[in-house]
Scaffold this motif. Structure first.
Motif, PDB file in Angstrom:
ATOM      1  N   UNK A 257       0.829  -1.208   0.000  1.00  0.00           N
ATOM      2  CA  UNK A 257       0.000   0.000   0.000  1.00  0.00           C
ATOM      3  C   UNK A 257       0.862   1.256   0.000  1.00  0.00           C
ATOM      4  N   UNK A 258       1.954   1.204   0.742  1.00  0.00           N
ATOM      5  CA  UNK A 258       2.797   2.394   0.847  1.00  0.00           C
ATOM      6  C   UNK A 258       3.476   2.736  -0.465  1.00  0.00           C
ATOM      7  N   UNK A 259       3.795   1.736  -1.262  1.00  0.00           N
ATOM      8  CA  UNK A 259       4.546   2.036  -2.481  1.00  0.00           C
ATOM      9  C   UNK A 259       3.741   1.786  -3.754  1.00  0.00           C
ATOM     10  N   UNK A 260       2.470   1.450  -3.590  1.00  0.00           N
ATOM     11  CA  UNK A 260       1.630   1.243  -4.768  1.00  0.00           C
ATOM     12  C   UNK A 260       1.954  -0.046  -5.504  1.00  0.00           C
TER      13      UNK A 260
ATOM     14  N   UNK B 236      10.826  -1.636   8.911  1.00  0.00           N
ATOM     15  CA  UNK B 236      11.728  -0.475   8.815  1.00  0.00           C
ATOM     16  C   UNK B 236      11.621   0.195   7.451  1.00  0.00           C
ATOM     17  N   UNK B 237      11.459  -0.615   6.452  1.00  0.00           N
ATOM     18  CA  UNK B 237      11.338  -0.089   5.102  1.00  0.00           C
ATOM     19  C   UNK B 237      10.054   0.734   4.984  1.00  0.00           C
TER      20      UNK B 237
ATOM     21  N   UNK C 163      10.523   4.022   6.688  1.00  0.00           N
ATOM     22  CA  UNK C 163      11.323   4.946   5.882  1.00  0.00           C
ATOM     23  C   UNK C 163      10.493   5.627   4.800  1.00  0.00           C
ATOM     24  N   UNK C 164       9.669   4.820   4.126  1.00  0.00           N
ATOM     25  CA  UNK C 164       8.829   5.387   3.071  1.00  0.00           C
ATOM     26  C   UNK C 164       7.836   6.372   3.651  1.00  0.00           C
ATOM     27  N   UNK C 165       7.249   5.976   4.789  1.00  0.00           N
ATOM     28  CA  UNK C 165       6.249   6.858   5.419  1.00  0.00           C
ATOM     29  C   UNK C 165       6.888   8.196   5.785  1.00  0.00           C
TER      30      UNK C 165
ATOM     31  N   UNK D 200       9.493   9.529   4.463  1.00  0.00           N
ATOM     32  CA  UNK D 200       9.770  10.256   3.234  1.00  0.00           C
ATOM     33  C   UNK D 200       8.541  11.016   2.761  1.00  0.00           C
ATOM     34  N   UNK D 201       7.412  10.336   2.843  1.00  0.00           N
ATOM     35  CA  UNK D 201       6.183  10.969   2.377  1.00  0.00           C
ATOM     36  C   UNK D 201       5.806  12.149   3.253  1.00  0.00           C
ATOM     37  N   UNK D 202       5.956  11.967   4.571  1.00  0.00           N
ATOM     38  CA  UNK D 202       5.552  13.075   5.422  1.00  0.00           C
ATOM     39  C   UNK D 202       6.529  14.244   5.270  1.00  0.00           C
TER      40      UNK D 202
ATOM     41  N   UNK E 126       3.330  15.132   2.198  1.00  0.00           N
ATOM     42  CA  UNK E 126       2.196  14.338   1.738  1.00  0.00           C
ATOM     43  C   UNK E 126       1.638  14.821   0.415  1.00  0.00           C
TER      44      UNK E 126
ATOM     45  N   UNK F  90       4.325  10.148  -6.625  1.00  0.00           N
ATOM     46  CA  UNK F  90       4.904   9.826  -7.915  1.00  0.00           C
ATOM     47  C   UNK F  90       3.879   9.145  -8.780  1.00  0.00           C
ATOM     48  N   UNK F  91       3.741   9.633  -9.963  1.00  0.00           N
ATOM     49  CA  UNK F  91       2.729   9.078 -10.850  1.00  0.00           C
ATOM     50  C   UNK F  91       3.157   7.689 -11.291  1.00  0.00           C
TER      51      UNK F  91
ATOM     52  N   UNK G 119       4.323   4.280  -6.539  1.00  0.00           N
ATOM     53  CA  UNK G 119       3.265   5.238  -6.268  1.00  0.00           C
ATOM     54  C   UNK G 119       3.267   5.441  -4.763  1.00  0.00           C
ATOM     55  N   UNK G 120       3.880   6.541  -4.344  1.00  0.00           N
ATOM     56  CA  UNK G 120       3.990   6.727  -2.904  1.00  0.00           C
ATOM     57  C   UNK G 120       2.752   7.418  -2.381  1.00  0.00           C
TER      58      UNK G 120
ATOM     59  N   UNK H  27       0.404   9.339   0.066  1.00  0.00           N
ATOM     60  CA  UNK H  27       0.637  10.320   1.123  1.00  0.00           C
ATOM     61  C   UNK H  27       0.064   9.762   2.426  1.00  0.00           C
TER      62      UNK H  27
END
Ligand SMILES: Cc1cc2nc3c(=O)[nH]c(=O)nc-3n(C[C@H](O)[C@H](O)[C@H](O)COP(=O)(O)OP(=O)(O)OC[C@H]3O[C@@H](n4cnc5c(N)ncnc54)[C@H](O)[C@@H]3O)c2cc1C
Ligand SMILES: Cc1cc2nc3c(=O)[nH]c(=O)nc-3n(C[C@H](O)[C@H](O)[C@H](O)COP(=O)(O)OP(=O)(O)OC[C@H]3O[C@@H](n4cnc5c(N)ncnc54)[C@H](O)[C@@H]3O)c2cc1C
Ligand SMILES: Nc1ncnc2c1ncn2[C@@H]1O[C@H](COP(=O)(O)O)[C@@H](O)[C@H]1O
Lengths: 431, 346, 274
Positions: free
Chosen positions: B238-241, B324-325, B328-330, B332-334, B338, B342-343, C269-270, C272
């Motif tokens: 979900x975090x990275x699509x 942990x990964x 890290x992504x979360x 990055x997004x915050x 937010x 990335x399309x 697709x990150x 938010x």
């Protein structure tokens, strides 16, 4: 209308198949029901098949049965942490007809044996669990299975459903086991090329060896381990009574792992590939645990009737013989048209007249004695090892002095009186 | 049978609603190599109704020749009508090798045609080669449950035929300047002679289709331990699509539906990024994912075979690394407030 | 309605083992079972018979032990079974198999006309799925492969309505009887056979035919002789070279991985965070 058979046998292990075979040979209409995918698919046994009782059912069976190796050597190991005292017997007379006994893999053997019963005319149904006996007016008249339209009827139901025998418990023939009445055994089949087995065990093709291991194999608890040679695999297993397992907080698989990595055992298994893990209970209550074996329209055979000689690890032979005796009884009952408890009690009589109950009676105190006197396994085995080590170590001490020293250390560890008591007790238990 | 009469490598161009199936383009790529080795032309053949515009594309993807049968009765695929068209072409032009995509229709058609041509057909090929001297097609495929490969030959019959699994061969970059020959054949078919009718075609875009098209796949194995632990893979996805998939053992344990199984008996996937997490990398699994662009493996066991196919391997505990990964992504997004997302490439 | 289901005995590839030295099957490790897809084929026939009545025959080609899969089919609900077993059939590929089976089908058809033939999608030992369409061609009836539902059988009109699975979706097909279907697993669930079926199966003795029982057989189309494909060689699939290992503490590993992934961030697709 559901079918009615002369006999329904529940369980296609050695006991049930023997009974079905003999009944079918005499022209009875037999239904043999097995819950496994095929007979033997779930069955566990160290793997020694005794020739005598099998031969009574199928003469010269060794010419066609899927046997592994005829046993020509039996070894006994008293094992300590880093040593072992061994004795045994090897005789080439056991390697030729009519042989003494054989190692077998049950998955193959049971399947073949059941095929023989089918060829004799028994109907075999697999993958079907008998859930209960159908009882009417105090008489067993058939069984209910887990299948749709699952009832089937018969004059007699033979319970050969193995050690747990839920069915005879349902009929009230059994009580729940006490933990000291059953042993939990785990075993593994380890594939190893034939040449390696022959080298390591000093055998030729078609010669087999069995090793019974006492002492550190169970970390000193009441029980034994075994290592048997098949054609190109080994059976290794270890079991202790449930009660000692509970007392010593042992986990069965840990015990097996401990055994497999034991320095005395490890080299024999090296390079082998684990093929199968199995766990099973063995009824070890012996004489005192034999339940009611005949009722109205029902008899109980094999492990279901707790017919196992734990000291000699005899079970399948007793199972087969009890199956045979039950079959004889059923055939006679059919002839008389009387399937009442008193008619079927003839089976009980036959059982008590046979080697089965006689042997069980002989050893009736054995398990009990060993269970209550852990010193046999915990102390004597290490003592023996120490003694042997001392005796054979060449260090300039005269042999006579060594003997004295050994005796002294034995008695000082356990006390002379106690040692004498122990020896007497053990002798009484197995005499 | 005179073998010398049979020349050329042919590819069955499967089209649905005027759109060429991906596997057919892949096979043009694979067929090109075989044809060059044998020094024969590469032909694509297609059947349908109103398909003429597709010929250019077939040539652009590598064919020298396009054979076409265009007829209203051929609008939808049907074994009966299609095989008549194929028989007509093959009996007339006699190619020595014919490849079909191992799709439902490709396999169906090839099996029927092989029976009438009385020739050999190798199913579900994953490796293709040709022996130049004997001109034999060497079609290799997994055997005995995928543990080993078997090379199947057809020595005494022509044409030699094989169906080939989608996504194991690579299509060429299309060359729109390439020229080729277009050959049309007419056929006499009557709808009333057809014993089957296609009443309706329903496209359901199931999860499975998602898996096949996903650009990022998070695939988990039995090493996740239990179904609860497995959920963190959804969180990562979900975090990275990404889309979640699993090994057969995971599917058999009931942690995932069968449509999401990747491997020999599941889906073949070729995403841009493939996470192989807590899975051993059994050969049956690997055949379904090894053509992914970037494979990242996380496994506790440094000797796990999955490391042999992974672009990057991490020896470690997935239950420790994955959270942990995600974190890290979360983060990055915050950090990006937010607002940046990335399309996804279409 | 007379349905014939073709069933094959196969080694259970789930537990199959290959001898790594010789690349051959370790037969001991692989018990023989009814091809799972064929079990669904029999079950599909049983469901059709529930609506239309009639007879289900099963047909298998294989060694004498293959009677086991016929018995298994009887357990599921078939009425009777035929095994064709002969040295001459041995070594058959799919072309020779469909030829031999079609000869048996001709014989069955003469005695009781066949309205429908059902096969499995494929046999798990060969995974080809070619035998079904092959039989259809030889019997000159339409094949419908990858069937996931038989929604209607109209005996008066002699038609069936079928859902056929496609790569992404399905199609609804109307086919004339007689026809041949090959079925997917999702067509049904195998039901737990009732006890009377079990007893019937245990008693059942399938009819066994040899080549000599057929008329007009061209022996050159049977078995190894009649098989155009041959197995050239067996090999273990080449293992691709492994890539780079990411070393270090867990945090270092994760950081390095993040660097690698961020290079590909256009693919991601990150979402938010909420
Ligand atoms: C590890 C181990 C080592 C052993 N070593 C030896 C040895 O070396 N030599 C020896 O002679 N003996 C040995 N034994 C003992 C021997 O295995 C048993 O005594 C013998 O198998 C008993 O046969 P049986 O037919 O009574 O029971 P089992 O062999 O247990 O057969 C019972 C059958 O009934 C079926 N069944 C059970 N419940 C149902 C139900 N409700 N419906 C339908 N089917 C049912 C089971 O699937 C099974 O097939 C060993 C036992 C163990 C566990
Ligand atoms: C005919 C046939 C067809 C098959 N088809 C398919 C198929 O289509 N797809 C498929 O996937 N399989 C298929 N298989 C099954 C395949 O052979 C493997 O059994 C299966 O892929 C193994 O699944 P796994 O990797 O999840 O489990 P395992 O092999 O059990 O691997 C688990 C891995 O997780 C690692 N691990 C454990 N804990 C952790 C942790 N905390 N962190 C990190 N790593 C950990 C372990 O080291 C181990 O490598 C097929 C098999 C056969 C015979
Ligand atoms: N020897 C055989 N006997 C009977 N049916 C078979 C045999 N081989 C294949 N079939 C049928 O054809 C289907 C496809 O098999 P295959 O083409 O071998 O994958 C199977 O599911 C069976 O229904």
């Amino acid at each position: 209308m559901p079918e009615k058979f002369d006999v329904i046998v529940v369980g296609a292990g050695p006991a049930g198949t023997s009974c079905a075979l003999v009944c079918a040979q005499k022209g009875l209409n037999v239904l043999l029901i097995e819950r496994g995918e095929y007979p033997g698919s779930k069955n566990v046994m160290g793997g020694v098949l005794y020739r005598k009782q099998m031969e009574e059912l199928i003469p010269e069976f060794w010419k066609e049965a899927p046997l592994e190796r005829p046993v020509i050597e039996q070894r006994f190991w008293m094992m300590d942490k880093e040593s072992v005292v061994q004795f045994g017997y090897k005789g080439l007379e056991w390697g030729v007809e009519p042989y003494n006994n054989f190692t077998v893999l049950r998955a193959q053997f049971d399947q073949w044996f059941a095929k023989k019963a089918v060829e004799a005319g028994a109907l075999l149904i697999n993958e079907t669990v008998v859930t209960e006996c159908i009882v009417e007016n105090g008489k067993v008249i058939g069984v209910r299975t887990d299948r749709p339209n699952g009832e089937v009827y018969a004059d007699v139901v033979v319970l050969a459903d193995g050690v747990n025998s839920l069915l005879s418990k349902q009929l009230g023939f059994h009580k729940e086991f006490r933990p000291d009445e059953v042993a939990l055994t785990v075993m593994e089949v380890i594939n190893l090329p034939k040449e390696k087995i022959n080298d390591r065990f000093n055998l030729e093709d078609n010669q087999g060896c069995t090793i019974e291991i006492f002492g550190d194999s169970t970390k000193g608890n009441l029980g034994t381990a075994f290592l048997y040679t098949n054609k190109d695999s080994l059976n290794i297993g270890v079991g202790t009574t449930l009660s000692s397992m509970i007392k010593a907080k042992l986990k069965p698989y840990d015990l097996l792992d401990y055994l497999k990595t034991h320095p005395m055992v490890r080299p024999m298994l090296a390079g082998g590939e684990s093929a199968e893990y199995l766990a099973h209970l063995i009824p070890e209550g012996g004489y005192r645990s034999v339940p009611k074996v005949a009722g109205n329209g029902v008899v109980v055979v094999g492990d279901a009737a707790q017919l196992v000689n734990a000291i000699h690890r005899e079970g399948s032979n007793m199972a087969m013989h009890s199956g045979l005796l039950a079959a004889e009884t059923v055939i006679e009952a059919k002839y008389r048209g009387d399937f009442s408890e008193s008619s079927l009690n003839l089976y009980r009589q036959k059982l008590y007249d046979s080697f089965i109950i006689k042997d069980l009676e002989k050893y009736k105190d054995a398990t009990h004695t060993f269970e209550n006197n852990p010193q046999y396994f915990k102390e004597y085995v290490p003592m023996m090892n120490k003694a042997m080590s001392k005796f054979f170590t060449v260090d300039g001490t005269p042999k006579r002095d060594k003997q004295k020293e050994i005796m002294k250390s034995v008695t000082s560890e356990r006390g002379t009186i106690k040692v004498i008591q122990d020896i007497y007790r053990a002798w009484k238990a197995v005499k | 049978m005179n073998f010398d009469e049979y020349r050329g490598v042919w590819i069955f161009i499967e089209q649905n609603d005027g759109k060429i199936e991906g596997v057919s383009l892949e096979l043009l790529g694979a067929g090109r190599k075989l044809a060059d080795k044998l020094q024969v032309p590469l032909g694509g053949f297609l059947l349908g109704s109103g398909i003429k515009p597709l010929a250019k594309q077939v040539i652009a993807y590598g064919a020298d020749e396009v054979y076409m049968v265009d007829h209203p009765v051929l609008k939808q695929y049907r074994t009966e009508s299609y095989m008549q068209g194929v028989m007509l072409l093959v009996e007339k032009y006699k190619p020595e090798i014919i490849l079909y995509g191992a799709t439902p229709n490709g396999k169906d058609l090839a099996s029927a045609v092989a029976t009438d041509l009385v020739t050999g057909l190798t199913a579900d090929t994953t490796m293709l080669d040709v022996d130049v001297d004997s001109r034999l097609l060497e079609a290799s495929r997994p055997a005995f449950g995928g543990n080993i490969m078997a090379t199947i030959l057809c020595k005494k019959h022509r044409p030699q035929m094989a169906t080939v699994r989608p996504k194991v061969m690579k299509a060429l970059e299309p060359d729109s300047g390439k020229v080729g020959k277009i050959i049309e054949e007419s056929i006499d078919l009557k709808e009333e002679n057809m014993r089957t009718k296609v009443l309706q075609i329903v496209n359901d875009v199931t999860k499975k289709a998602n898996l096949a098209e996903a650009h990022v796949i998070v695939c988990g194995g039995k090493g996740m331990g239990d179904v609860q632990n497995f959920q963190i893979l959804y969180e990562l996805a979900d975090t990275i699509g990404a889309t979640v998939g699993g090994t057969r053992d995971v599917v058999e344990a009931g942690w995932l539906p069968h449509e999401l199984q990747i491997g020999q008996t599941g889906e073949t996937v070729t995403p841009k990024i493939y996470f192989a997490i807590a899975l051993s990398g059994a050969i049956q699994h690997v055949v379904g994912m090894k053509n992914s662009d970037l494979i990242i493996a996380i496994n506790k066991d440094p000797n796990a075979p999955v490391f042999d196919v992974a672009t990057y391997g991490i020896v470690g505990d997935a239950l420790e690394i994955v959270p942990k990964l995600i974190q890290q992504f979360k983060q990055l997004q915050s950090e990006k407030g937010g607002e940046v997302s990335y399309a996804r490439e279409i | 309605m007379h349905i014939v289901v073709c069933v094959k005995q196969v080694p259970d590839t789930k537990i199959i083992k290959i001898n790594p030295k010789t690349n051959t099957l370790d037969r001991r490790s692989a018990p023989a079972i009814l091809n799972p897809y064929d079990a669904h084929a029999v079950q599909a026939a049983v469901s059709i018979r529930e609506k239309t009545g009639g007879t289900i025959s099963v047909l298998s080609m294989g060694p004498p032990q293959a009677t086991a899969v016929i018995k298994k089919s009887i357990e599921i609900g078939a009425d009777r079974g035929f095994l064709i077993s002969d040295r001459a059939f041995a070594g058959a590929d799919t072309l020779a198999t469909s030829y031999a089976l079609s000869k048996a089908l001709e014989k069955i058809n003469k005695e009781m006309p066949v309205d429908m033939i059902i096969c499995g999608k494929h046999a798990i030992d060969g995974d080809t799925g070619q035998v079904g369409p092959g039989i259809a061609r030889r019997m000159d009836i339409p094949p419908v492969t990858n069937v996931i539902e038989v929604s209607e059988v109209n005996l008066e009109e002699k038609t069936v309505l079928i859902k056929r699975k496609l790569s992404n979706g399905y199609e609804l097909i109307q086919a004339e009887l007689p026809c041949l279907l090959t079925v997917e697993k999702e067509i049904n669930q195998i039901e737990y056979s009732p006890m009377p079926n079990m007893i019937k199966a245990a008693r059942y003795e399938p009819v066994i035919w040899a080549v000599s029982d057929f008329e007009n057989v061209d022996r050159s189309q049977l078995g190894l002789k009649g098989s155009p494909t041959i197995v050239g060689k067996m090999f273990t699939p080449p293992r691709p070279e492994g890539g780079k290992k990411i070393e270090g503490s867990v945090d270092e590993q994760v950081n390095q991985l993040m660097d690698i992934l961020m290079e590909k961030k256009d693919v991601l697709t990150l979402q938010s965070s909420k």
